[in-house]
Design a protein around this motif. Structure first.
Motif, PDB file in Angstrom:
ATOM      1  N   GLY A 167      -4.488  11.976  -0.478  1.00 52.02           N
ATOM      2  CA  GLY A 167      -5.962  11.644  -0.542  1.00 52.02           C
ATOM      3  C   GLY A 167      -6.560  10.515  -1.425  1.00 52.02           C
ATOM      4  O   GLY A 167      -7.703   9.922  -1.774  1.00 52.02           O
ATOM      5  N   ARG A 168      -5.372   9.540  -1.611  1.00 51.42           N
ATOM      6  CA  ARG A 168      -5.654   8.546  -2.383  1.00 51.42           C
ATOM      7  C   ARG A 168      -4.665   7.235  -1.875  1.00 51.42           C
ATOM      8  O   ARG A 168      -3.767   7.656  -1.346  1.00 51.42           O
ATOM      9  CB  ARG A 168      -5.371   8.632  -4.025  1.00 51.42           C
ATOM     10  CG  ARG A 168      -6.012   9.613  -4.733  1.00 51.42           C
ATOM     11  CD  ARG A 168      -5.949   9.649  -6.203  1.00 51.42           C
ATOM     12  NE  ARG A 168      -4.384  10.143  -6.218  1.00 51.42           N
ATOM     13  CZ  ARG A 168      -3.786   9.857  -7.429  1.00 51.42           C
ATOM     14  NH1 ARG A 168      -4.403   9.235  -8.399  1.00 51.42           N
ATOM     15  NH2 ARG A 168      -2.430  10.573  -7.354  1.00 51.42           N
ATOM     16  N   LEU A 169      -5.235   5.988  -1.599  1.00 56.67           N
ATOM     17  CA  LEU A 169      -4.478   5.023  -1.476  1.00 56.67           C
ATOM     18  C   LEU A 169      -4.363   4.130  -2.539  1.00 56.67           C
ATOM     19  O   LEU A 169      -5.286   3.483  -3.146  1.00 56.67           O
ATOM     20  CB  LEU A 169      -5.183   4.286  -0.253  1.00 56.67           C
ATOM     21  CG  LEU A 169      -4.448   3.049   0.323  1.00 56.67           C
ATOM     22  CD1 LEU A 169      -3.194   3.453   1.165  1.00 56.67           C
ATOM     23  CD2 LEU A 169      -5.314   2.048   1.244  1.00 56.67           C
ATOM     24  N   LEU A 170      -2.909   3.652  -2.769  1.00 52.42           N
ATOM     25  CA  LEU A 170      -2.728   2.729  -3.970  1.00 52.42           C
ATOM     26  C   LEU A 170      -2.566   1.465  -3.416  1.00 52.42           C
ATOM     27  O   LEU A 170      -1.722   1.344  -2.451  1.00 52.42           O
ATOM     28  CB  LEU A 170      -1.515   3.220  -4.769  1.00 52.42           C
ATOM     29  CG  LEU A 170      -1.097   2.326  -5.806  1.00 52.42           C
ATOM     30  CD1 LEU A 170      -1.914   2.633  -7.123  1.00 52.42           C
ATOM     31  CD2 LEU A 170       0.479   2.770  -6.371  1.00 52.42           C
ATOM     32  N   VAL A 171      -3.180   0.508  -3.870  1.00 50.14           N
ATOM     33  CA  VAL A 171      -2.998  -1.038  -3.263  1.00 50.14           C
ATOM     34  C   VAL A 171      -2.496  -1.860  -4.512  1.00 50.14           C
ATOM     35  O   VAL A 171      -3.172  -1.972  -5.432  1.00 50.14           O
ATOM     36  CB  VAL A 171      -4.549  -1.629  -2.563  1.00 50.14           C
ATOM     37  CG1 VAL A 171      -4.171  -2.912  -2.356  1.00 50.14           C
ATOM     38  CG2 VAL A 171      -4.691  -0.614  -1.724  1.00 50.14           C
TER      39      VAL A 171
ATOM     40  N   GLN B 156       0.973  -1.344   0.179  1.00 46.88           N
ATOM     41  CA  GLN B 156       0.068  -0.169  -0.021  1.00 46.88           C
ATOM     42  C   GLN B 156       0.931   1.280   0.360  1.00 46.88           C
ATOM     43  O   GLN B 156       2.104   1.403   0.511  1.00 46.88           O
ATOM     44  CB  GLN B 156      -0.939   0.072   1.328  1.00 46.88           C
ATOM     45  CG  GLN B 156      -1.901  -1.186   1.253  1.00 46.88           C
ATOM     46  CD  GLN B 156      -2.749  -0.820   2.348  1.00 46.88           C
ATOM     47  OE1 GLN B 156      -2.448  -0.151   3.211  1.00 46.88           O
ATOM     48  NE2 GLN B 156      -3.971  -1.856   2.602  1.00 46.88           N
ATOM     49  N   LEU B 157       0.403   2.146  -0.604  1.00 44.93           N
ATOM     50  CA  LEU B 157       1.327   3.347  -0.599  1.00 44.93           C
ATOM     51  C   LEU B 157       0.384   4.572  -0.665  1.00 44.93           C
ATOM     52  O   LEU B 157      -0.856   4.695  -1.260  1.00 44.93           O
ATOM     53  CB  LEU B 157       1.963   3.639  -1.957  1.00 44.93           C
ATOM     54  CG  LEU B 157       2.625   4.868  -2.167  1.00 44.93           C
ATOM     55  CD1 LEU B 157       3.714   5.130  -1.792  1.00 44.93           C
ATOM     56  CD2 LEU B 157       3.069   4.991  -3.855  1.00 44.93           C
ATOM     57  N   THR B 158       0.673   5.686   0.078  1.00 44.28           N
ATOM     58  CA  THR B 158      -0.264   7.038  -0.057  1.00 44.28           C
ATOM     59  C   THR B 158       0.865   8.129   0.306  1.00 44.28           C
ATOM     60  O   THR B 158       1.862   7.862   0.838  1.00 44.28           O
ATOM     61  CB  THR B 158      -1.415   7.080   0.883  1.00 44.28           C
ATOM     62  OG1 THR B 158      -2.091   8.170   0.902  1.00 44.28           O
ATOM     63  CG2 THR B 158      -1.058   6.934   2.393  1.00 44.28           C
ATOM     64  N   THR B 159       0.541   9.403   0.318  1.00 47.08           N
ATOM     65  CA  THR B 159       1.060  10.336   0.713  1.00 47.08           C
ATOM     66  C   THR B 159       0.335  11.244   1.604  1.00 47.08           C
ATOM     67  O   THR B 159      -0.679  11.906   1.370  1.00 47.08           O
ATOM     68  CB  THR B 159       1.422  11.204  -0.475  1.00 47.08           C
ATOM     69  OG1 THR B 159       2.690  10.626  -1.353  1.00 47.08           O
ATOM     70  CG2 THR B 159       2.479  12.576   0.190  1.00 47.08           C
TER      71      THR B 159
ATOM     72  N   PHE C 286      -3.421  -3.344  -9.706  1.00 46.75           N
ATOM     73  CA  PHE C 286      -3.285  -1.935  -8.855  1.00 46.75           C
ATOM     74  C   PHE C 286      -4.686  -1.463  -8.715  1.00 46.75           C
ATOM     75  O   PHE C 286      -5.457  -1.471  -9.792  1.00 46.75           O
ATOM     76  CB  PHE C 286      -2.325  -0.853  -9.533  1.00 46.75           C
ATOM     77  CG  PHE C 286      -0.801  -0.928  -9.571  1.00 46.75           C
ATOM     78  CD1 PHE C 286      -0.015  -0.643  -8.254  1.00 46.75           C
ATOM     79  CD2 PHE C 286      -0.453  -1.454 -10.604  1.00 46.75           C
ATOM     80  CE1 PHE C 286       1.136  -0.918  -8.446  1.00 46.75           C
ATOM     81  CE2 PHE C 286       1.176  -1.876 -10.535  1.00 46.75           C
ATOM     82  CZ  PHE C 286       1.810  -1.305  -9.465  1.00 46.75           C
ATOM     83  N   ARG C 287      -4.947  -1.007  -7.478  1.00 44.69           N
ATOM     84  CA  ARG C 287      -6.268  -0.361  -7.144  1.00 44.69           C
ATOM     85  C   ARG C 287      -5.980   0.893  -6.403  1.00 44.69           C
ATOM     86  O   ARG C 287      -4.947   1.008  -5.588  1.00 44.69           O
ATOM     87  CB  ARG C 287      -7.207  -1.292  -6.265  1.00 44.69           C
ATOM     88  CG  ARG C 287      -7.580  -2.661  -7.073  1.00 44.69           C
ATOM     89  CD  ARG C 287      -8.467  -3.401  -5.990  1.00 44.69           C
ATOM     90  NE  ARG C 287      -7.900  -3.804  -4.991  1.00 44.69           N
ATOM     91  CZ  ARG C 287      -8.353  -3.915  -3.516  1.00 44.69           C
ATOM     92  NH1 ARG C 287      -9.412  -3.270  -3.227  1.00 44.69           N
ATOM     93  NH2 ARG C 287      -7.575  -4.070  -2.605  1.00 44.69           N
ATOM     94  N   THR C 288      -6.944   1.844  -6.818  1.00 38.93           N
ATOM     95  CA  THR C 288      -6.598   3.177  -6.251  1.00 38.93           C
ATOM     96  C   THR C 288      -7.896   3.560  -5.437  1.00 38.93           C
ATOM     97  O   THR C 288      -8.988   3.461  -5.915  1.00 38.93           O
ATOM     98  CB  THR C 288      -6.353   4.216  -6.983  1.00 38.93           C
ATOM     99  OG1 THR C 288      -5.267   3.896  -7.776  1.00 38.93           O
ATOM    100  CG2 THR C 288      -6.236   5.672  -6.343  1.00 38.93           C
ATOM    101  N   LEU C 289      -7.856   3.528  -4.105  1.00 38.50           N
ATOM    102  CA  LEU C 289      -8.890   4.255  -3.531  1.00 38.50           C
ATOM    103  C   LEU C 289      -8.962   5.449  -2.714  1.00 38.50           C
ATOM    104  O   LEU C 289      -7.925   5.906  -2.556  1.00 38.50           O
ATOM    105  CB  LEU C 289      -8.893   3.136  -1.873  1.00 38.50           C
ATOM    106  CG  LEU C 289      -8.825   1.537  -2.203  1.00 38.50           C
ATOM    107  CD1 LEU C 289      -8.543   0.744  -0.772  1.00 38.50           C
ATOM    108  CD2 LEU C 289      -9.905   1.134  -3.109  1.00 38.50           C
ATOM    109  N   LYS C 290     -10.110   6.147  -2.809  1.00 41.82           N
ATOM    110  CA  LYS C 290     -10.140   7.474  -2.398  1.00 41.82           C
ATOM    111  C   LYS C 290     -10.306   7.548  -0.868  1.00 41.82           C
ATOM    112  O   LYS C 290     -10.827   6.825   0.008  1.00 41.82           O
ATOM    113  CB  LYS C 290     -11.438   8.143  -2.954  1.00 41.82           C
ATOM    114  CG  LYS C 290     -11.488   9.623  -2.587  1.00 41.82           C
ATOM    115  CD  LYS C 290     -12.615  10.307  -3.410  1.00 41.82           C
ATOM    116  CE  LYS C 290     -12.564  11.752  -3.289  1.00 41.82           C
ATOM    117  NZ  LYS C 290     -13.583  12.354  -4.110  1.00 41.82           N
ATOM    118  N   LEU C 291      -9.376   8.286  -0.233  1.00 41.18           N
ATOM    119  CA  LEU C 291      -9.010   8.699   1.145  1.00 41.18           C
ATOM    120  C   LEU C 291      -9.737   9.962   1.520  1.00 41.18           C
ATOM    121  O   LEU C 291      -9.550  11.060   0.948  1.00 41.18           O
ATOM    122  CB  LEU C 291      -7.741   8.650   1.558  1.00 41.18           C
ATOM    123  CG  LEU C 291      -6.945   7.192   1.374  1.00 41.18           C
ATOM    124  CD1 LEU C 291      -5.466   7.267   2.018  1.00 41.18           C
ATOM    125  CD2 LEU C 291      -7.889   6.234   2.048  1.00 41.18           C
TER     126      LEU C 291
END
Length: 381
Positions: free
Chosen positions: A337-341, A275-278, A349-354
């Protein structure tokens, strides 16, 4: 046969010239400001340039202008030393303006200007592929060389991200890790090797990074982050790359980074998933918005307990390095504001909104009101 002055006069009747006063006013327009391009040669550019100007020498203008200004409808103003070369360049490009009087007139008007960070001949050669990119250029490479990045951990995630940021020319790299190199690390922690078994990871990392790029200053913090030392350690850096492998450290880093307004490039890995986010202190959610409370003890085993695919941290750590470069240069769109899984088994890859939690117990507070707690006790409840 017409003289050069006759030709120049004819050119100036066909193009639009803008005074330095008007140029300055337009550049202060914020989001609607025109693109400003300096078409002088390197030795002239190094003497100073207009704030926010992009540097494209006249000989490369037609080749690179579309990359530098991809918006077709954006106004472009060219300038040179005295207004002659920029006028001739503007005549070759449809709808482009020239600043009358050039850089000389700007200086004579008393307006401020910037000076570029001068790169050595060796640095220009080493970073030439960066310098070719209009989004980076010599100014951006100077930002990388001036940047200070702290890595939390010299393990699976810290290894690839530190290697790529050192290669990119990030000038100061700090590494926090209190562990030593173990044989089980070598399946994924590519900063280390068999000759360094038993060596502190921060020292092994320093040797590897400085052999890769002597421009880089590596600062070793052979310790474990705690509420007592975290503010002092992270305070000297521009951003933090989080490769922590435990919840107390992640919550501690989140709260301390918010208190000091430091961006955090967060990642985690487990078995075959990453998982990755900033987390940016001025916008977007924080780690506590994503995970208000830690999981119960025993519900989230570590990689030491559950295992991890060796290449997984390489993929995720490289993405962390990419995020760090974007934050340093101020380009692109970060993962805030996004979480890359990433699923390594399915190669998906999936991108979820945070979403930022308006009632978050930490990031909803002013920085001066954030208090550091006993995170070991917090995560053991």
């Amino acid at each position: 046969m017409p003289s050069f002055q006759d030709l120049l006069h004819a050119v100036k009747t066909r193009i639009r010239e803008i005074s330095v006063e008007d140029t300055r006013a337009r550049m202060q327009a914020g989001a609607g400001a025109p693109a400003l391009i300096d078409v002088r040669e390197r030795d002239e550019y190094e003497q100073g340039f207009l704030p926010h100007a992009q540097w494209i020498p006249r000989g490369f203008l037609e080749l690179k202008v579309e990359d530098a200004v991809p918006e077709r409808d954006r106004e472009i103003i060219l300038y040179c030393a005295g207004g002659t070369r920029s006028a001739l360049a503007a005549s070759a490009l449809h709808g482009v303006s020239s600043m009358a009087g050039g850089f000389r007139a700007w200086k004579n008007a008393g307006y401020t200007f910037d000076r570029p960070r001068t790169l050595s001949a060796e640095q220009i050669k080493r970073y030439s592929r960066h310098i070719m990119l209009p989004e980076v250029g010599e100014v951006g490479q100077g930002k990388l060389l001036d940047a200070k990045v702290l890595f939390l951990g010299a393990g699976g995630l810290g290894s690839p991200s530190a290697l790529y940021l050192a290669a990119a020319g990030v000038g100061t790299i700090g590494i926090v890790d209190d562990d030593v190199v173990d044989e089980s690390n070598l399946q994924r922690q590519i900063l280390h090797n068999v000759e360094r078994l038993g060596m502190p990871k921060v020292e092994s990392a320093r040797k590897t990074l400085q052999l890769l790029n002597p421009d880089v200053k590596v600062i070793a913090h052979q310790t474990r982050l705690s509420s007592e030392n975290v503010l002092e350690i992270i305070g000297g850096y521009d951003l933090i790359v989080d490769g922590a492998d435990n919840f107390p450290t992640r919550y501690l880093l989140n709260d301390a980074a918010l208190k000091l307004r430091k961006p955090v490039i967060h990642a985690s890995i487990f078995r075959f998933e990453g998982q990755l986010t900033t987390f940016l202190p001025d916008s977007g959610p924080c780690y506590r918005c994503l995970y208000p409370d830690p999981p119960p003890p025993g519900m989230a085993p570590s990689c030491q307990e559950a295992g991890v695919l060796g290449v997984l941290p390489g993929l995720v750590g490289t993405l962390q390095a990419n995020e760090a470069i974007k934050v340093i240069l101020g380009i692109g769109e970060t993962m805030s504001g996004r979480l890359l899984v990433f699923d390594a088994l399915a190669t998906k890859f999936r991108t979820l909104k945070l979403r930022k939690d308006p009632g978050c117990r930490v990031c909803s507070k002013p920085p001066e009101q954030i208090e550091l707690i006993d995170y070991e006790a917090f995560c053991s409840i």
